[in-house]
Design a protein around this motif. Structure first.
Motif, short mmCIF file in Angstrom:
data_model
loop_
_atom_site.label_atom_id
_atom_site.label_comp_id
_atom_site.label_asym_id
_atom_site.label_seq_id
_atom_site.Cartn_x
_atom_site.Cartn_y
_atom_site.Cartn_z
N ILE A 96 0.82 -1.35 0.26
CA ILE A 96 -0.78 -0.01 -0.14
C ILE A 96 1.30 1.27 0.14
CG2 ILE A 96 -1.58 1.18 1.50
CD1 ILE A 96 -2.11 -1.34 2.41
N LEU A 97 1.10 2.27 -1.23
CA LEU A 97 1.61 3.44 -1.64
C LEU A 97 0.45 4.64 -0.72
CD1 LEU A 97 3.16 1.91 -4.49
CD2 LEU A 97 4.21 2.21 -1.99
N LEU A 98 1.08 5.27 0.08
CA LEU A 98 0.18 6.14 0.50
C LEU A 98 0.92 7.74 -0.45
CD1 LEU A 98 0.03 6.25 4.21
CD2 LEU A 98 -1.11 4.89 2.48
N ASP A 99 0.42 8.43 -0.55
CA ASP A 99 0.45 9.39 -1.24
C ASP A 99 0.25 10.75 0.42
OD1 ASP A 99 0.99 12.56 -2.45
OD2 ASP A 99 -0.46 11.89 -4.00
N THR A 100 0.78 11.88 0.51
CA THR A 100 0.73 11.71 2.01
C THR A 100 1.12 13.56 1.48
OG1 THR A 100 3.14 11.70 2.40
CG2 THR A 100 1.57 10.49 3.72
N ARG A 101 1.08 13.73 -0.02
CA ARG A 101 1.78 15.28 -0.28
C ARG A 101 0.43 15.72 -1.02
NH1 ARG A 101 6.57 16.68 2.01
NH2 ARG A 101 7.06 14.88 2.55
N SER A 102 0.44 15.26 -2.10
CA SER A 102 -1.11 16.28 -3.06
C SER A 102 -2.07 17.36 -2.17
CB SER A 102 -1.19 14.89 -3.86
OG SER A 102 -0.49 14.52 -5.05
N GLY A 103 -2.62 15.82 -1.18
CA GLY A 103 -4.03 16.62 -1.25
C GLY A 103 -3.03 17.37 0.73
N ARG A 104 -2.49 18.10 0.90
CA ARG A 104 -2.05 18.26 2.16
C ARG A 104 -1.26 19.87 2.12
NH1 ARG A 104 3.10 19.98 3.60
NH2 ARG A 104 4.85 18.01 2.64
#
Length: 91
Positions: A77-85
């Motif tokens: 599972i790869l999270l994207d903790t950048r695009s929506g913050r």
């Protein structure tokens, strides 16, 4: 042929990934990064993601992948903790 191209050719499957702050082009970048949609598309091109992939329709580069055969599988599972913050604001 460069080292990364050799590495990719030696793998049995495709490369998957998510981005970190510097992949957005600025330190600790977030959802206010200029041209975020275009940067996402270029990142997905780099990973070799097909133009028809449903992952290209998402905001961000989060994903999950199952590798292996039944009974011997692993789910990544790869999270994207950048695009929506929001960007970090330092005093």
């Amino acid at each position: 042929m460069g080292p990364y191209v050799k590495f990719k050719k030696a793998l049995p499957g495709r490369v998957v990934g998510t981005w970190d702050d510097h992949d957005l082009g600025q330190n600790d970048g977030g959802g206010t990064t200029p041209d975020l949609k275009e940067r996402q598309s270029m990142y997905q091109d780099f990973l070799g993601l097909g133009q028809d992939s449903p992952l290209r329709k998402r905001h961000g580069v989060y994903s999950s992948h199952v590798f292996g055969t039944p009974g011997q599988q692993v789910k990544i599972i790869l999270l994207d903790t950048r695009s929506g913050r929001s960007d970090y604001i330092f005093p």
